[in-house]
Design a protein around this motif. Structure first.
Motif, PDB file in Angstrom:
ATOM      1  N   PHE A 116       0.816  -4.389  -4.657  1.00 35.40           N
ATOM      2  CA  PHE A 116       0.870  -2.934  -4.734  1.00 35.40           C
ATOM      3  C   PHE A 116       0.360  -2.397  -6.069  1.00 35.40           C
ATOM      4  O   PHE A 116      -0.337  -1.381  -6.107  1.00 35.40           O
ATOM      5  N   PHE A 117       0.722  -3.065  -7.164  1.00 38.19           N
ATOM      6  CA  PHE A 117       0.372  -2.545  -8.498  1.00 38.19           C
ATOM      7  C   PHE A 117      -1.136  -2.452  -8.674  1.00 38.19           C
ATOM      8  O   PHE A 117      -1.677  -1.393  -9.003  1.00 38.19           O
ATOM      9  N   GLU A 118      -1.835  -3.576  -8.447  1.00 35.97           N
ATOM     10  CA  GLU A 118      -3.273  -3.581  -8.658  1.00 35.97           C
ATOM     11  C   GLU A 118      -4.008  -2.784  -7.582  1.00 35.97           C
ATOM     12  O   GLU A 118      -4.963  -2.057  -7.884  1.00 35.97           O
ATOM     13  N   ALA A 119      -3.583  -2.907  -6.345  1.00 34.14           N
ATOM     14  CA  ALA A 119      -4.278  -2.221  -5.261  1.00 34.14           C
ATOM     15  C   ALA A 119      -4.159  -0.702  -5.374  1.00 34.14           C
ATOM     16  O   ALA A 119      -5.064   0.029  -4.960  1.00 34.14           O
ATOM     17  N   SER A 120      -3.052  -0.225  -5.940  1.00 31.54           N
ATOM     18  CA  SER A 120      -2.794   1.219  -5.985  1.00 31.54           C
ATOM     19  C   SER A 120      -3.820   1.979  -6.816  1.00 31.54           C
ATOM     20  O   SER A 120      -3.941   3.188  -6.694  1.00 31.54           O
ATOM     21  N   TRP A 140       7.965  -1.842  -6.291  1.00 30.11           N
ATOM     22  CA  TRP A 140       7.018  -1.738  -5.177  1.00 30.11           C
ATOM     23  C   TRP A 140       7.041  -0.337  -4.575  1.00 30.11           C
ATOM     24  O   TRP A 140       5.988   0.213  -4.228  1.00 30.11           O
ATOM     25  N   ALA A 141       8.232   0.234  -4.437  1.00 32.35           N
ATOM     26  CA  ALA A 141       8.349   1.562  -3.835  1.00 32.35           C
ATOM     27  C   ALA A 141       7.590   2.605  -4.652  1.00 32.35           C
ATOM     28  O   ALA A 141       6.859   3.441  -4.100  1.00 32.35           O
ATOM     29  N   TYR A 142       7.729   2.557  -5.965  1.00 36.35           N
ATOM     30  CA  TYR A 142       7.047   3.554  -6.798  1.00 36.35           C
ATOM     31  C   TYR A 142       5.554   3.254  -6.924  1.00 36.35           C
ATOM     32  O   TYR A 142       4.742   4.190  -7.087  1.00 36.35           O
ATOM     33  N   ALA A 143       5.159   1.991  -6.839  1.00 31.32           N
ATOM     34  CA  ALA A 143       3.731   1.672  -6.814  1.00 31.32           C
ATOM     35  C   ALA A 143       3.088   2.243  -5.555  1.00 31.32           C
ATOM     36  O   ALA A 143       1.963   2.765  -5.590  1.00 31.32           O
ATOM     37  N   HIS A 144       3.809   2.163  -4.443  1.00 34.49           N
ATOM     38  CA  HIS A 144       3.333   2.771  -3.195  1.00 34.49           C
ATOM     39  C   HIS A 144       3.153   4.275  -3.353  1.00 34.49           C
ATOM     40  O   HIS A 144       2.108   4.828  -2.981  1.00 34.49           O
ATOM     41  N   LEU A 145       4.149   4.941  -3.911  1.00 31.60           N
ATOM     42  CA  LEU A 145       4.058   6.397  -4.084  1.00 31.60           C
ATOM     43  C   LEU A 145       2.912   6.760  -5.025  1.00 31.60           C
ATOM     44  O   LEU A 145       2.191   7.743  -4.793  1.00 31.60           O
ATOM     45  N   HIS A 146       2.735   5.976  -6.074  1.00 31.01           N
ATOM     46  CA  HIS A 146       1.632   6.209  -7.003  1.00 31.01           C
ATOM     47  C   HIS A 146       0.286   6.059  -6.305  1.00 31.01           C
ATOM     48  O   HIS A 146      -0.671   6.794  -6.596  1.00 31.01           O
ATOM     49  N   SER A 147       0.193   5.127  -5.370  1.00 35.12           N
ATOM     50  CA  SER A 147      -1.085   4.836  -4.713  1.00 35.12           C
ATOM     51  C   SER A 147      -1.595   5.996  -3.875  1.00 35.12           C
ATOM     52  O   SER A 147      -2.796   6.076  -3.589  1.00 35.12           O
ATOM     53  N   LEU A 148      -0.710   6.905  -3.466  1.00 34.76           N
ATOM     54  CA  LEU A 148      -1.136   8.008  -2.598  1.00 34.76           C
ATOM     55  C   LEU A 148      -2.162   8.901  -3.293  1.00 34.76           C
ATOM     56  O   LEU A 148      -2.927   9.609  -2.629  1.00 34.76           O
ATOM     57  N   GLY A 149      -2.204   8.851  -4.612  1.00 33.29           N
ATOM     58  CA  GLY A 149      -3.214   9.608  -5.335  1.00 33.29           C
ATOM     59  C   GLY A 149      -4.622   9.122  -5.060  1.00 33.29           C
ATOM     60  O   GLY A 149      -5.599   9.859  -5.273  1.00 33.29           O
ATOM     61  N   PRO A 188      -3.665  -5.328   6.171  1.00 33.52           N
ATOM     62  CA  PRO A 188      -2.321  -5.559   5.644  1.00 33.52           C
ATOM     63  C   PRO A 188      -2.389  -5.916   4.164  1.00 33.52           C
ATOM     64  O   PRO A 188      -3.356  -6.531   3.696  1.00 33.52           O
ATOM     65  N   VAL A 189      -1.363  -5.525   3.429  1.00 35.39           N
ATOM     66  CA  VAL A 189      -1.320  -5.794   1.989  1.00 35.39           C
ATOM     67  C   VAL A 189       0.076  -6.288   1.630  1.00 35.39           C
ATOM     68  O   VAL A 189       1.069  -5.903   2.266  1.00 35.39           O
ATOM     69  N   LEU A 190       0.161  -7.153   0.647  1.00 36.55           N
ATOM     70  CA  LEU A 190       1.429  -7.726   0.225  1.00 36.55           C
ATOM     71  C   LEU A 190       2.088  -6.852  -0.829  1.00 36.55           C
ATOM     72  O   LEU A 190       1.405  -6.210  -1.639  1.00 36.55           O
ATOM     73  N   GLY A 191       3.410  -6.865  -0.861  1.00 36.40           N
ATOM     74  CA  GLY A 191       4.138  -6.080  -1.857  1.00 36.40           C
ATOM     75  C   GLY A 191       3.717  -6.410  -3.271  1.00 36.40           C
ATOM     76  O   GLY A 191       3.592  -5.527  -4.121  1.00 36.40           O
ATOM     77  N   ILE A 192       3.482  -7.686  -3.547  1.00 42.10           N
ATOM     78  CA  ILE A 192       3.122  -8.118  -4.893  1.00 42.10           C
ATOM     79  C   ILE A 192       1.761  -7.569  -5.316  1.00 42.10           C
ATOM     80  O   ILE A 192       1.419  -7.554  -6.494  1.00 42.10           O
ATOM     81  N   PRO A 223      -8.099  -6.953  -1.535  1.00 46.77           N
ATOM     82  CA  PRO A 223      -6.835  -7.412  -0.953  1.00 46.77           C
ATOM     83  C   PRO A 223      -6.852  -8.898  -0.602  1.00 46.77           C
ATOM     84  O   PRO A 223      -7.874  -9.433  -0.147  1.00 46.77           O
ATOM     85  N   ALA A 224      -5.721  -9.551  -0.797  1.00 45.42           N
ATOM     86  CA  ALA A 224      -5.604 -10.987  -0.531  1.00 45.42           C
ATOM     87  C   ALA A 224      -5.858 -11.306   0.931  1.00 45.42           C
ATOM     88  O   ALA A 224      -6.330 -12.400   1.264  1.00 45.42           O
TER      89      ALA A 224
END
Length: 234
Positions: free
Chosen positions: A45-49, A213-222, A39-43, A92-93
């Motif tokens: 998303f930026f770094e994890a992506s 958060w939504a766009y960080a998620h979409l970016h992470s798919l790369g 599991p990952v937190l919304g906050i 991840p935290a």
């Protein structure tokens, strides 16, 4: 969400029973080696992506929650070196908080099986008068903040569900030895539906940080390509 995924013998921390307990910081993350996601937190998303795809799964009640995909294997991942240290840029935290956690009734618990607890070495959790040490205060602050952000992440998922933005994501690849590998039960945000949100929803989500958060998620798919390279796939 398996709150105590890595905890084999959890116990509530008690200043009487554990007054002499010392803690050695975790340096070996091998306890996480057998999972392919956490599991990952919304906050986060930026770094994890940058390192790992962020997708959504569902718990036993059917509620969605975000996960960081660590590998494309059914079990295990390659984010650790031989010494159990994290190789990527972001850990991840959910992994970093081990061996402590916050229970549903807001008590601090810890995994008694973690080898870094002892009465001789490490940092004490309580002083001679039974008060919290700075070490324990820092631990409490971390797991408390984790709990707050976990709740915000749930609210984010509830908002996505209300707007019907989550759609199934079926990942199927062919490994280098020509074996098919398929992962089901994953979901992503439908970008077209996201762009069609009404102005009032967008305004509310912007204030909450949900749009970012939504766009960080979409970016992470790369980052799926990176996981494919680790698995030696084509």
């Amino acid at each position: 969400m398996a709150e105590l995924l890595f905890y084999t013998k959890p116990e509530i921390l008690n200043r009487e029973n554990h007054k002499d307990l010392n803690f050695l910081a975790v340096t070996d993350l091998s306890f996480s080696r057998d999972v392919n996601s956490v599991p990952v937190l919304g906050i986060e998303f930026f770094e994890a992506s940058r390192d790992m795809p962020i997708l959504f799964s569902r718990d036993e009640s059917g509620a969605y929650f975000p996960i960081a995909l660590l590998s494309l294997r059914n079990e295990g991942h390659d984010q650790l070196n031989d010494s159990g240290q994290w190789k990527g840029n972001y850990t991840p935290a959910f992994i970093r908080r081990y061996p402590f956690a916050l229970t549903d009734d807001k008590n601090i618990c810890f995994d008694q099986d973690y080898a870094g607890f002892n009465v001789d070495d490490g940092e004490p959790l309580f002083d001679e008068e039974g008060a919290n040490t700075k070490t324990l205060d820092n631990i409490i602050e971390f797991v408390t903040n984790f709990d707050v952000e976990h709740q915000r992440s749930r609210e984010f998922c509830d908002a996505l569900t209300e707007q019907e933005l989550l759609t199934p994501f079926r990942l199927q690849i062919m490994t280098a030895d020509k074996q098919p590998l398929r992962m089901d039960g994953l979901f992503v945000i439908d970008e077209k539906k996201l762009e069609s949100l009404t102005d009032d929803v967008v305004s509310d989500w912007f204030k909450e940080g949900f749009i970012a958060w939504a766009y960080a998620h979409l970016h992470s798919l790369g980052a799926l390509r990176q996981l494919g390279e680790q698995l030696d796939t084509r």
